[in-house]
Motif scaffolding. Structure first.
Motif, PDB file in Angstrom:
ATOM      1  N   VAL A  23      -2.222  -0.933  -3.436  1.00 62.88           N
ATOM      2  CA  VAL A  23      -2.090  -0.626  -2.012  1.00 62.88           C
ATOM      3  C   VAL A  23      -0.742  -1.107  -1.484  1.00 62.88           C
ATOM      4  O   VAL A  23      -0.064  -0.409  -0.717  1.00 62.88           O
ATOM      5  CB  VAL A  23      -3.244  -1.266  -1.212  1.00 62.88           C
ATOM      6  CG1 VAL A  23      -2.995  -1.130   0.288  1.00 62.88           C
ATOM      7  CG2 VAL A  23      -4.569  -0.603  -1.577  1.00 62.88           C
ATOM      8  N   SER A  24      -0.333  -2.303  -1.915  1.00 66.52           N
ATOM      9  CA  SER A  24       0.938  -2.859  -1.458  1.00 66.52           C
ATOM     10  C   SER A  24       2.114  -1.995  -1.929  1.00 66.52           C
ATOM     11  O   SER A  24       3.006  -1.654  -1.135  1.00 66.52           O
ATOM     12  CB  SER A  24       1.094  -4.288  -1.992  1.00 66.52           C
ATOM     13  OG  SER A  24       2.357  -4.818  -1.651  1.00 66.52           O
TER      14      SER A  24
ATOM     15  N   TYR B 256       1.992   1.153  -2.953  1.00 67.65           N
ATOM     16  CA  TYR B 256       1.863   2.494  -2.373  1.00 67.65           C
ATOM     17  C   TYR B 256       2.408   2.521  -0.950  1.00 67.65           C
ATOM     18  O   TYR B 256       3.067   3.491  -0.548  1.00 67.65           O
ATOM     19  CB  TYR B 256       0.398   2.922  -2.393  1.00 67.65           C
ATOM     20  CG  TYR B 256       0.138   4.299  -1.853  1.00 67.65           C
ATOM     21  CD1 TYR B 256       0.351   5.429  -2.640  1.00 67.65           C
ATOM     22  CD2 TYR B 256      -0.316   4.488  -0.552  1.00 67.65           C
ATOM     23  CE1 TYR B 256       0.121   6.703  -2.141  1.00 67.65           C
ATOM     24  CE2 TYR B 256      -0.557   5.746  -0.043  1.00 67.65           C
ATOM     25  CZ  TYR B 256      -0.329   6.855  -0.834  1.00 67.65           C
ATOM     26  OH  TYR B 256      -0.561   8.110  -0.328  1.00 67.65           O
ATOM     27  N   SER B 257       2.130   1.454  -0.210  1.00 69.40           N
ATOM     28  CA  SER B 257       2.606   1.386   1.180  1.00 69.40           C
ATOM     29  C   SER B 257       4.127   1.292   1.255  1.00 69.40           C
ATOM     30  O   SER B 257       4.729   1.613   2.285  1.00 69.40           O
ATOM     31  CB  SER B 257       1.975   0.188   1.896  1.00 69.40           C
ATOM     32  OG  SER B 257       2.406  -1.030   1.331  1.00 69.40           O
ATOM     33  N   GLU B 258       4.754   0.879   0.149  1.00 74.91           N
ATOM     34  CA  GLU B 258       6.210   0.819   0.094  1.00 74.91           C
ATOM     35  C   GLU B 258       6.815   2.169  -0.295  1.00 74.91           C
ATOM     36  O   GLU B 258       8.038   2.314  -0.368  1.00 74.91           O
ATOM     37  CB  GLU B 258       6.654  -0.241  -0.927  1.00 74.91           C
ATOM     38  CG  GLU B 258       6.265  -1.668  -0.548  1.00 74.91           C
ATOM     39  CD  GLU B 258       6.601  -2.661  -1.649  1.00 74.91           C
ATOM     40  OE1 GLU B 258       7.381  -2.284  -2.567  1.00 74.91           O
ATOM     41  OE2 GLU B 258       6.105  -3.793  -1.599  1.00 74.91           O
TER      42      GLU B 258
ATOM     43  N   ILE C 234      -6.576   6.594   0.473  1.00 73.63           N
ATOM     44  CA  ILE C 234      -5.420   6.884  -0.376  1.00 73.63           C
ATOM     45  C   ILE C 234      -5.777   8.036  -1.309  1.00 73.63           C
ATOM     46  O   ILE C 234      -6.735   7.942  -2.081  1.00 73.63           O
ATOM     47  CB  ILE C 234      -5.014   5.646  -1.198  1.00 73.63           C
ATOM     48  CG1 ILE C 234      -4.565   4.526  -0.248  1.00 73.63           C
ATOM     49  CG2 ILE C 234      -3.895   5.998  -2.186  1.00 73.63           C
ATOM     50  CD1 ILE C 234      -4.257   3.216  -0.953  1.00 73.63           C
TER      51      ILE C 234
END
Length: 231
Positions: free
Chosen positions: A85-86, A88-90, A120
């Motif tokens: 998640v971290s 992907y958010s970048e 997602i």
């Protein structure tokens, strides 16, 4: 949601690098982060990625405990989920690899469920299940005409073997190490069976036999399976 790029679930196939799809290989080549499981310091997935010449800096190995009690595996996946998640958010391209086919008895389904729940999108890339590659390696037609196929994940019973012997059903028994005693008991009782036994399909230590005496004398490792047909 359709405008968002997905997290890729890439099926690697059973063990031979050449069996990964062209789409799967291309996806791994462009991924910024590839999550790769290992068990007991071993990782077939890592070997495959090396053979595919995937850049080392993109590979992120994580330990996946192998046990029927899934709590420890879920804890490992929860940590991987947070990292995915971290990243992907970048805006990074993220892939998760699975041996065999990711939609066929793959524990990556837990991660897929969590990613979907978090909103997602995922794109699952198909692979070759081990029993398909196993049959192809000896030129075996798994099912013909009106035969039915049953796939057993580490659990068998007498009724199954009786149906196979009658010629109406074919069975693929996966996770043999979890039902070794039962399988050996039933195949020793039932004479009308042809048993195709495989270990480490498409990998180092690959082994095959259809000799029932050899099968009964062998200890089934984790990476073993059997295709059982009637005579």
């Amino acid at each position: 949601m359709e405008d968002l790029k997905p997290v890729y679930i890439v099926s690697l196939g059973p063990g031979e690098a050449g069996l990964i799809s062209l789409i799967g290989g291309a996806t791994l080549c462009r991924a910024n982060a590839i999550f790769c499981p290992k068990t007991n310091a071993r990782s077939r997935s890592s070997v495959l990625l090396k053979e595919l010449k995937i850049k080392k800096e993109s590979i992120r190995r994580y330990t996946l405990p192998m046990s029927k009690k899934r709590e420890m595996a879920y804890e490992a996946y929860d940590k991987v989920f947070e990292e995915i998640v971290s990243l992907y958010s970048e805006g990074l391209c993220v892939a998760i690899v699975a041996e065999g086919d990711a939609g066929f008895y793959s524990s990556t389904s837990y991660l897929v469920g969590r990613l979907k729940k978090a909103g997602i999108p995922i794109k699952q890339i198909a692979g070759v299940p081990a029993f398909i590659a196993a049959a192809a390696s000896i030129g075996l037609s798994i099912v013909e005409q009106e035969e039915r196929l049953t796939v057993c994940p580490g659990k068998v019973d007498r009724e199954l073997f009786s149906r196979i012997a009658s010629g109406s059903e074919v069975a693929v028994v996966m996770k043999l190490s979890q039902c070794e005693e039962e399988v050996k008991h039933f195949i020793s009782l039932e004479e009308g069976l042809v048993c195709h036994y495989f270990e480490n399909v498409g990998a180092d230590g690959e082994f095959y036999t259809c000799d029932k005496k050899d099968i009964l004398a062998r200890e089934f490792p984790y990476f073993s399976l059997m295709i059982i047909k009637g005579r």
